[in-house]
Scaffold this motif. Sequence first.
Motif, PDB file in Angstrom:
ATOM      1  N   LEU A  81       0.836  -1.204   0.000  1.00  0.00           N
ATOM      2  CA  LEU A  81       0.000   0.000   0.000  1.00  0.00           C
ATOM      3  C   LEU A  81       0.868   1.250   0.000  1.00  0.00           C
ATOM      4  O   LEU A  81       1.964   1.270   0.574  1.00  0.00           O
ATOM      5  N   ASP A  82       0.369   2.308  -0.633  1.00  0.00           N
ATOM      6  CA  ASP A  82       1.086   3.584  -0.616  1.00  0.00           C
ATOM      7  C   ASP A  82       1.231   4.075   0.823  1.00  0.00           C
ATOM      8  O   ASP A  82       0.337   3.893   1.653  1.00  0.00           O
ATOM      9  N   GLN A  83       2.343   4.745   1.097  1.00  0.00           N
ATOM     10  CA  GLN A  83       2.519   5.377   2.403  1.00  0.00           C
ATOM     11  C   GLN A  83       1.536   6.536   2.546  1.00  0.00           C
ATOM     12  O   GLN A  83       1.346   7.328   1.621  1.00  0.00           O
ATOM     13  N   ALA A  84       0.900   6.616   3.699  1.00  0.00           N
ATOM     14  CA  ALA A  84      -0.106   7.665   3.924  1.00  0.00           C
ATOM     15  C   ALA A  84       0.568   9.011   4.127  1.00  0.00           C
ATOM     16  O   ALA A  84       1.457   9.140   4.972  1.00  0.00           O
ATOM     17  N   PRO A  85       0.160  10.054   3.356  1.00  0.00           N
ATOM     18  CA  PRO A  85       0.725  11.388   3.556  1.00  0.00           C
ATOM     19  C   PRO A  85       0.197  12.030   4.844  1.00  0.00           C
ATOM     20  O   PRO A  85      -0.589  11.423   5.583  1.00  0.00           O
ATOM     21  N   LYS A  86       0.587  13.254   5.081  1.00  0.00           N
ATOM     22  CA  LYS A  86       0.138  13.992   6.264  1.00  0.00           C
ATOM     23  C   LYS A  86      -1.363  14.245   6.180  1.00  0.00           C
ATOM     24  O   LYS A  86      -1.868  14.725   5.171  1.00  0.00           O
ATOM     25  N   PRO A  87      -2.129  13.919   7.242  1.00  0.00           N
ATOM     26  CA  PRO A  87      -3.581  14.143   7.213  1.00  0.00           C
ATOM     27  C   PRO A  87      -3.924  15.623   7.022  1.00  0.00           C
ATOM     28  O   PRO A  87      -3.191  16.511   7.454  1.00  0.00           O
ATOM     29  N   GLY A  88      -5.064  15.857   6.355  1.00  0.00           N
ATOM     30  CA  GLY A  88      -5.536  17.219   6.129  1.00  0.00           C
ATOM     31  C   GLY A  88      -5.119  17.804   4.798  1.00  0.00           C
ATOM     32  O   GLY A  88      -5.671  18.806   4.363  1.00  0.00           O
ATOM     33  N   SER A  89      -4.163  17.157   4.132  1.00  0.00           N
ATOM     34  CA  SER A  89      -3.703  17.653   2.837  1.00  0.00           C
ATOM     35  C   SER A  89      -4.521  17.028   1.718  1.00  0.00           C
ATOM     36  O   SER A  89      -5.139  15.982   1.886  1.00  0.00           O
ATOM     37  N   THR A  90      -4.515  17.677   0.553  1.00  0.00           N
ATOM     38  CA  THR A  90      -5.207  17.120  -0.610  1.00  0.00           C
ATOM     39  C   THR A  90      -4.634  15.762  -0.979  1.00  0.00           C
ATOM     40  O   THR A  90      -5.375  14.833  -1.336  1.00  0.00           O
ATOM     41  N   ASP A  91      -3.303  15.606  -0.856  1.00  0.00           N
ATOM     42  CA  ASP A  91      -2.674  14.317  -1.154  1.00  0.00           C
ATOM     43  C   ASP A  91      -3.205  13.231  -0.225  1.00  0.00           C
ATOM     44  O   ASP A  91      -3.398  12.081  -0.641  1.00  0.00           O
ATOM     45  N   TYR A  92      -3.429  13.597   1.038  1.00  0.00           N
ATOM     46  CA  TYR A  92      -3.948  12.620   1.990  1.00  0.00           C
ATOM     47  C   TYR A  92      -5.350  12.171   1.605  1.00  0.00           C
ATOM     48  O   TYR A  92      -5.654  10.976   1.632  1.00  0.00           O
ATOM     49  N   PHE A  93      -6.218  13.109   1.234  1.00  0.00           N
ATOM     50  CA  PHE A  93      -7.586  12.741   0.883  1.00  0.00           C
ATOM     51  C   PHE A  93      -7.621  11.907  -0.399  1.00  0.00           C
ATOM     52  O   PHE A  93      -8.442  11.000  -0.534  1.00  0.00           O
TER      53      PHE A  93
END
Length: 347
Positions: A81-93
């Motif tokens: 699975l992809d590593q989860a980015p920082k929550p709250g960012s567009t990349d995270y969503f």
Amino acid sequence: MTARPGVGIVSDVVLQRHRLQAATGKFGLEVCFSGDPSRLMAYPEFPEAALWLVTLEDEADHLALFDHLLENTEAPVLFGLDQAPKPGSTDYFRWERRLLDKLEQQLGQLEELDNANDLEQLIEVVSQSHSAPELSHWITPAAPESLAEDVWILGASLGGPAAVKTFLDHLPPGLPVGFVYAQHIDGNFTEVLTRVLGRHAHYQLKQAEEGYRVRNGDVVLMPVEREWSIDSRGQLTEQNRPWPGPYGPSIDQVLLNVADYYGKRCHAILFSGMGNDGAIAAPLLKAYGSRVWVQEHRSCGNSSMPDSVAATGCTSFTGTPEELAKELIKTIENNCLLKSRQKRNSA
């Protein structure tokens, strides 16, 4: 509500475990195990999960884990699975959406509404005696059939119909505003929703119609099957394609399509719902100068969706459905007073 599938999470990075656990919980899944490979392999009784999510810094360091999983479970195992980015960012969503897509490929649609439960909540709200407030004398009532200059998008999913009904019931008749309602729902439930939500209300739901322009007092329900937009003349128009994303209508796409015509006169309120629909487009509305509000989490049937939008930092008000209605009345009143003052100054 039906029981949600159990998910097992294995990662050698604590932060990734926490983010996967938060994301799967947002989609209504139960986490039956979360730990590193050594903890799973030392577990006295292998957890019963409908699906395993595995993300490792270096899979070559944990070859025994794969054999252990294959020997002890017949459930699907998703590796890499992809590593989860920082929550709250567009990349995270966007990462959450990709994860949701993978989960649903294995487990089926997760955000499928319990229509009977939502209908029961709606009927309970309808049965409660409540009189709407009177229109403030500072607000000029909207002329019948007049076109709406300002439009508010009401976005909702699980638990949303009852919240939206309560919100509308606390608005006085005659407000100079129109609403567009985007509700994740089974298309077979649309007629019942329209009938029950509009009962004893000043604001009646109506189906979107080709060429229709949103009028003051309208609550236009976006269809589930195909995408709708607003053309350069302000008319609703059906697109020859399904809504993007896993659910219809896509609240993100509704926000973008309506704001494309109304600009800063398009605002949004995100009510109870599962997932993060709306979190990608809401910051773009704020950039237009629009207002973005959310239902506060304690009054939600499921707060994942409004919480996701709030996490972007683009919201300017949070409240219960009743408080959201009061704030809208106050906002419209202030706008009317400002317009009146500007007229006097220019005279």
